[in-house]
Design an enzyme around this catalytic site. Structure first.
Site, short mmCIF file in Angstrom:
data_model
loop_
_atom_site.label_atom_id
_atom_site.label_comp_id
_atom_site.label_asym_id
_atom_site.label_seq_id
_atom_site.Cartn_x
_atom_site.Cartn_y
_atom_site.Cartn_z
CB THR B 142 -0.99 0.07 1.18
OG1 THR B 142 -1.56 1.40 1.21
CG2 THR B 142 -0.32 -0.17 2.52
CG ASP B 144 -2.91 5.07 1.47
OD1 ASP B 144 -2.45 6.00 0.76
OD2 ASP B 144 -4.06 4.62 1.35
NE ARG B 192 -9.93 7.57 0.00
CZ ARG B 192 -9.48 6.81 -0.98
NH1 ARG B 192 -8.77 5.74 -0.72
NH2 ARG B 192 -9.76 7.12 -2.23
CD GLN B 297 0.55 10.75 -5.00
OE1 GLN B 297 1.01 10.99 -3.90
NE2 GLN B 297 -0.52 11.38 -5.48
#
Lengths: 418, 418
Positions: B142, B144, B192, B297
């Site tokens: 991920t 993130d 997020r 990105q």
């Protein structure tokens, strides 16, 4: 011939390789110390000359100057400050000559696009009228690639490479996601009046990517555009859209007009991508992602085109050579000899023919439907993105140089700029 | 032990290095042909398993599989399709087992983030309950970086590098222009719920760049933010802002909320940068530029972190090793041994501890004022962006592989997905 000093300044929007031109100018000047004394750089472009804010580049080591070759943006600062007509702005032109005279500057190297070519030309004319011996040489630079005569403009090849590489990578992403998620990806790129940068996005079509390019040269036709995207999504499952910030509606208004203008009077744009994304999402009911590359594209030294870096250096070098040959009011150009294998030589153009002429993408480079590039355009573009020229990295980040930018002692009274 | 087949699928948002994990899984499996038969890949992730849309990876050459290591996005397609609770979605879980049984699949490798770790865990539980022998191994991925237990998540290091490099380059650009033009540059990045990617933007502060980071972990305080930007612009002449797409107002609403949600029920964001740019322009009256990196990105294989590429490969390899050791319901992790010199080993975590836990940026990694990163955060991040791992280029563009993705003949009746 006795040695005289030189003045170098960067003008307008900077690029990933404008410092490579600075490197070319300074290194070439250093090889001719018998003819060229100190290279002074204007802090923040022509403003530095007007305010006598001069940087002594001789204080920088050879190694640091070499480092400029792989450092993006303007190491001395640039500016958006257009000198007007000689008739109405004579005070400013005369001030330039005063500063040049005070510092025995005989060579004026101005590194910029169309506006600065015009300024450079006027400075040359006025110095002659004022009987001050000065050789004014323009060093071409613009990501927009819209300078005439030269086959391409240093700065463009690197943006073109950035856009093509980024659009290709993002297309692989959206292709992966398209079954259940994003089906259309919109990338906004620069190019206010000319679609050269957007055209670079069209290069990925031969990599089996369904792509739609929106050029400023082609009035935006919403229905035809939506139909084209719909066809590609139906046939291929996904689609990438590369939209120029300068894309306009049939009435001439920008898709992204914000109503503000910069110091040159150009409309300040931004936000065509979300507009286009909304059009697609509303018309087709599919999930759309969008990106705006903005400064990332023109600063992207990490993925600069080697061809572009070399040419940027060479036009800087050539500017010095032209000065030493006694030329005035000229600009080094890139003259293409052949597409494949790519061959070019550095030529020369008179500034009278360069100033204030914008070269748009020719219609023959744009496909019949207005949404892609032709084989001729591809043959033109591919050599310009050839080769990589990676900067060195320390701790995971590029090692860019920072200059000391030592100021030269002022000799004149202050001058009030606009 | 007789040989059984394997199933591999990619889930959720793809990354620059998820295919490196696929490469690790497939190459490791090919080294153990006595134990692992064919590696089937799910077309479009878990949907491929549900619809029995299986790709026979054995049809791809070793060279092509090797090429996955430098190809971004999901080579087999990914999906956003979350299997729900076993109680309410038992039909889907049973279908998975039916497909695995039909193709003698004994190893389930699921490459994704928190949601897919949860799915993987449930598949493992249900196969045990249904008495079908299956080893379910989750392969972490991920951008993130919000998976728990593992020190970092493959995919993150490359985005972090892209963001830090891009923010540094663009900061050099705005610094050049600040005297007469743009004074503030705003870059919107992903993340997020967790601000790891935004934190990477903070790495450029030690490169003498005035930067403000807006984290989702810190409620947006408009006044304090404007004051901070104003101070930097006054002191340094310019400033860069890195804003997370997940940045929220004090009332919990996203700066960029668009009101739409994806298949996982997550709010679909985008557009924090123009919001922040408008705030700065209105408050300070300076020219502001903004960029939204979006897919660029996470697809940016051209500037991938070598550390990240290697780790992505290693967790794929380790997943196979764990399967061969007889492990089930586990995930390879990255265990950091030291920051400097950076050292790590590949460890293992139980999926019960991984599923549905999100790791936010700890408060100690965010500066007191909430607008930057601390030395501890820097020590954490720097190793993850170390090293470059450039793909090969042909004609100026990266040579990414395309698989043939040959389908396996179906043995079951069709299955209706949601």
């Amino acid at each position: 011939m006795s040695s005289r000093n030189a003045f170098y300044a960067q003008s307008g929007g900077v690029t990933a390789v404008i410092n490579a031109s600075a490197c070319g100018v300074i290194e070439a000047a250093r090889r001719h110390r018998d003819r060229i004394g100190t290279v002074f750089a204007g802090r923040n472009g022509i403003l530095g000359a007007l305010t006598e804010d001069l940087i002594d580049t001789s204080k920088e080591s050879d190694e640091t100057i070499r480092g400029l070759r792989s450092t993006p943006a303007g190491a001395f600062g640039s500016c958006r400050y257009k000198l007007g007509a000689i008739e109405t702005h004579r005070r400013e032109y005369e001030r330039l000559i005063d500063v040049f005279r005070a510092h025995d500057i005989g060579y004026f190297f101005y590194n910029g696009g169309g506006d600065s070519a015009d300024t450079c030309h006027k400075v040359s004319q006025l110095s002659a009228a004022m009987n001050y011996p000065l050789q004014a040489i323009h060093v071409p630079k613009t990501v927009d690639n819209d300078l005439p005569i030269t086959d391409c403009s240093p700065g463009f090849g690197s943006v073109a490479k950035y856009v093509a590489v980024s659009a290709l990578e993002a297309s692989f992403d959206v292709r992966s996601m398209a079954k259940t998620s994003t089906k259309v990806f919109v990338l906004e790129v620069m190019g206010r009046h000319a679609g050269w940068i957007a055209a670079a996005g069209g290069l990925i079509e031969t990599h089996d990517v369904p792509v739609v390019v929106l050029f400023p040269e082609i009035p935006f036709d919403r229905e035809a555009f939506v139909a084209r995207v719909e066809t590609l999504v139906k046939k291929r499952g996904y689609c990438t859209v590369v939209v120029s910030e300068g894309c306009r509606n049939a009435d001439g208004s920008f898709l992204a007009e914000q109503g503000t203008r910069d110091a040159f009077g150009h409309a300040q744009l931004g936000g065509a991508a979300p507009v286009v994304a909304r059009i697609v999402a509303d018309a087709l009911g599919v999930k759309v992602h969008w990106a705006v590359a903005d400064y990332l594209q023109r600063a992207a030294r990490h993925i600069a085109s080697r061809t572009d870096v070399v040419q940027a250096y060479e036009v800087g070098e050539k500017a010095v050579a032209l000065a030493l040959e006694g030329r005035n009011a000229v600009m080094p150009t890139i003259e293409r000899i052949s597409d494949e294998p790519y061959a070019y030589r550095i030529g020369v153009a008179d500034l009278a023919e360069v100033a204030n002429v914008e070269k748009a993408v020719p219609r023959a480079y744009i496909g019949d439907d207005g949404f892609g590039i032709t084989a001729a355009c591809r043959a033109y573009l591919v050599p310009l993105i050839q080769g990589e020229d990676y900067p060195a990295y320390v701790d995971g980040l590029p090692r860019f140089v920072r200059l000391n930018n030592e100021v030269v002692t002022k000799k004149l009274e202050p001058f009030a700029t606009r």
